[in-house]
Structure formats: structure tokens, C-alpha cells
Design a protein around this motif. Structure first.
Motif: not given
Length: 403
Positions: A224-237
Motif C-alpha cells: 500500500n505504501e509502495a503504491l502511494q509512493a509510485f502514485a506520487t512519482d507519477i504526479y511529479y513526473s
């Protein structure tokens, strides 16, 4: 050998001072493979001098035969040499060596400016080399370049600058690959703390940091934390490059990998479709320009990363096809091979690209028929490929005649 690359050890140089040569090669050019590690001559050591390993920070027993770099074991020297030493050894002699004479203040200032310029170039060489090894999943070889990039970043920018963050992230990613999760987390914490102190840090840097936090959480099975981090990655990218930009594709890919490892194939397939679509649009546009030169939009290392990503997706879809023979899955396989073929053409491997495109076309013809838009697109690219091959051959013949 023990664990290495800990943050508390990574900035120690412990270098013996030697006289710099008056003539240098270009920065980052390869050194002949003649250097070895030899025992430190204790009799010649300055009183109180302590030399530490370039890789681990532990007490050193060996020194490179040609440059002032120290190691605890021959294995550490071997990793350093193959990872970065063969590119920077002679430059290390220059940047760590004193001038032959003190000279005037103007001469000292000029020398300091020259040395700072060399350090900046070495920082770029070390960063790019470490990134290349990370893409190739040669994590142990990525460590020396990442460590050296951090040292040069400190020399050039100081110990608190945001320019240190890329080096922290390289070291975090290398240690993640080596399954040294605690050390990776320490480097990520250093990167995060640095960014918190500098709110002006760019979206690209934030994206990269969140991507590595996602990898860490995925390795720790904190999905769940991994998905949240990758979602934030997608936002900034997406904020930095745009959601359809080729540089945002790895962000979608890593999110898909989490779903794949979590046995959620439908969600993984959705993200992988996005990745293939982004790469395909970029490569089709490039093919349609009829250019024989690669785009300036992405670097060679990013192209190599794209190749690894597309191959992973193609293999994943091929395995799914073994259990699911539906037209949808068959077309997913064809689309991945189509993207792979375009990417192979992009890097100049026209023969392999033609094979992949023909394999994709065969599936498309059998699945959706000759009149489908994707079939027509694949046929058009194969037609472009013949022209590109002829143009490339003409250039080679012209070059041979001029030579």
C-alpha cells in the motif's frame, strides 16, 4: 567484505597527495587496463595518516598502483576499477594532487578554477556511468560511480546542496538492487531531508525520490505504501514532463510492477498498456520524421531503460498468452512486440527491429485482420523500415569511400 556504502562512510576520501602530471587526457576517457592494487608502504606514510577504503570507508591495506585511491581488499579494488576507476583513475591523480609550485595568486586561482571544472565533468561522468549500470541491473558495479558522484557533488556544490540528492538516489537504488534495504533507506532519508530543507527542489527530483521509496516499500512487501509512493512519482513526473511524455513511462511501469507482484493482473495490464502506448507514440513520431539521428528528448541511458521496460512487458504478456488465448491478450502481445521493434530500429538494430515488427504483424493479421488501424500502422512502419535500411546502407558506403 562486509556491508558497504553506508552514508557515514561514503564521503571519506583518505587520499594520499601525489604530484599531478602536466598533461592530461580528456575527462572520463578510459585508462589502459594496467593498474593493480598493491600493499600500502607503511614506511612512506606521513605521521598520523589514516587511509580508508574508497568503497567501504574501512581501514585500507591496499593502494591503486597508479593513483591515490585506497582499498580494504582486492575485491573492493576490482569493483571500483570495473565500475568507475578505468574511466577516472588518471583524473583522480590530477584533482587530488598538489601543484608543482605555489605560483602567484592569479595562477593559484586559475588552477583552482581548472580543477573545479574537472570535478564538474567527473561528477557528470560518474553519475551517468552509475545510472547506466543501474539500468543494466549491475548494481554492485553502480556503487563506485555513485559514491564518486557524491564526493564530487560535495566538492563542487558543498555538503548541504540539493545537487547531492541525485547521488543519494543512485546509492539508494544500487543498495535496493543489492537487497541492502536498511542502507538504501538511510540514503533515501538523506535525500528526503535535503529536499525538505530546499522546497525549491524540482518535480523531476521529487519523482525520482518517490520512485525509489516505492521500490523500497515494494521490496519490504509494504504494498500500500509502495503504491502511494509510485502514485506520487507519477504526479511529479507528469507535472515535470507531461503525462504522455516518454520520460513519464517508467513511472507507470513501476506502478504496474507492484500490481504484477501482488497478483493483480488486470491492474498491471492497464498500467503496462499505458507504458506501451506512450513509447509507441513517441517512436512512431520519430519514425515518421525519417530521421537517422536519435531524438534529443531522451538520453542514451533512458533509451536503455526503455528497452528493459518494453522487454519486461513483452515477456510478461507472452507468459499470459500461455494461459489466456483470447484475442485481447494476443493483441497485447502484438502491441508489445510492435513497440519493441520500433525501439530496436531507434537504437540502430534494424534487423532485430524488422523481426519484431514482422512478428507483431503476423499476430495482428491473424487476430484483427488487414483492415485494422494497428495492422495498417505496422505495415506502414515496415515500409518505412525498408527505406531506412537503404538510406543507412548508402551512408555506410559513402563513409567507406571517404575513408
Amino acid at each position: 567484505q562486509g556491508s558497504y556504502c553506508r552514508p557515514s562512510l561514503c564521503v571519506r576520501s583518505g587520499a594520499k597527495r601525489v604530484e599531478a602530471p602536466t598533461v592530461r587526457r580528456s575527462v572520463g576517457s578510459e585508462t589502459p587496463d594496467t593498474m593493480t592494487a598493491v600493499p600500502i608502504n607503511r614506511l612512506s606514510m606521513a605521521k598520523g595518516a589514516k587511509y580508508t577504503c574508497e568503497i567501504t570507508g574501512a581501514p585500507a591495506t591496499l593502494v591503486c598502483s597508479e593513483c591515490p585511491v585506497y582499498f580494504a581488499t582486492k575485491e573492493h579494488f576490482d569493483v571500483w576499477w570495473r565500475g568507475i576507476g578505468h574511466l577516472i583513475a588518471q583524473d583522480i591523480v590530477v584533482v587530488r594532487g598538489p601543484p608543482k609550485m605555489i605560483g602567484s595568486e592569479e595562477e593559484r586561482h586559475r588552477r583552482n578554477e581548472e580543477l573545479m571544472g574537472i570535478r564538474r565533468e567527473l561528477l557528470e561522468v560518474c553519475t551517468e556511468t552509475a545510472h547506466k549500470f543501474l539500468v543494466q541491473q549491475k548494481y554492485e558495479l553502480a556503487v563506485p560511480g555513485a559514491l564518486q558522484s557524491l564526493k564530487f557533488a560535495i566538492d563542487v556544490h558543498g555538503g548541504e546542496a540539493t545537487e547531492l540528492v541525485p547521488s543519494y538516489l543512485l546509492l539508494a537504488e544500487a543498495n535496493l538492487g543489492l537487497r541492502r534495504l536498511k542502507i538504501a533507506e538511510e540514503f533515501l532519508s538523506l535525500a528526503n531531508w535535503n529536499i525538505l530543507k530546499h522546497p525549491q527542489a524540482g518535480s523531476s527530483m521529487m519523482s525520482n525520490m518517490q520512485r525509489n521509496f516505492g521500490r523500497l516499500y515494494a521490496a519490504q512487501q509494504r504494498y500500500n505504501e509502495a503504491l502511494q509512493a509510485f502514485a506520487t512519482d507519477i504526479y511529479y513526473s507528469s507535472k515535470e514532463f507531461g503525462p504522455e511524455n516518454i520520460r513519464s513511462a517508467p513511472s507507470y511501469f513501476h506502478m504496474g510492477r507492484v500490481f504484477q507482484s501482488h497478483q493483480k493482473s488486470a491492474r498491471a495490464a492497464s498500467f503496462y498498456t499505458k507504458v506501451v502506448d506512450v513509447y509507441t507514440k513517441f517512436l512512431e513520431a520519430w519514425m515518421n520524421e525519417n530521421s537517422l539521428e536519435q531524438s534529443l528528448e531522451i538520453t542514451a541511458v533512458e533509451v536503455e531503460e526503455a528497452m528493459e521496460i518494453v522487454k519486461h512487458i513483452a515477456d510478461y504478456r507472452a507468459k499470459r498468452l500461455e494461459d489466456d488465448q483470447s484475442d485481447q491478450v494476443r493483441m497485447e502481445v502484438a502491441e508489445a512486440r510492435y513497440a519493441l521493434g520500433l525501439l530496436q530500429v531507434y537504437i540502430g538494430d534494424i534487423a532485430a527491429g524488422g523481426e519484431s515488427l514482422n512478428a507483431a504483424l503476423e499476430i495482428m493479421l491473424a487476430t484483427v485482420g488487414v483492415d485494422h488501424d494497428k495492422t495498417k500502422a505496422c505495415q506502414a512502419q515496415l515500409g518505412q523500415l525498408e527505406k531506412r535500411s537503404a538510406a543507412q546502407q548508402a551512408l555506410q558506403e559513402q563513409s567507406a569511400q571517404q575513408g
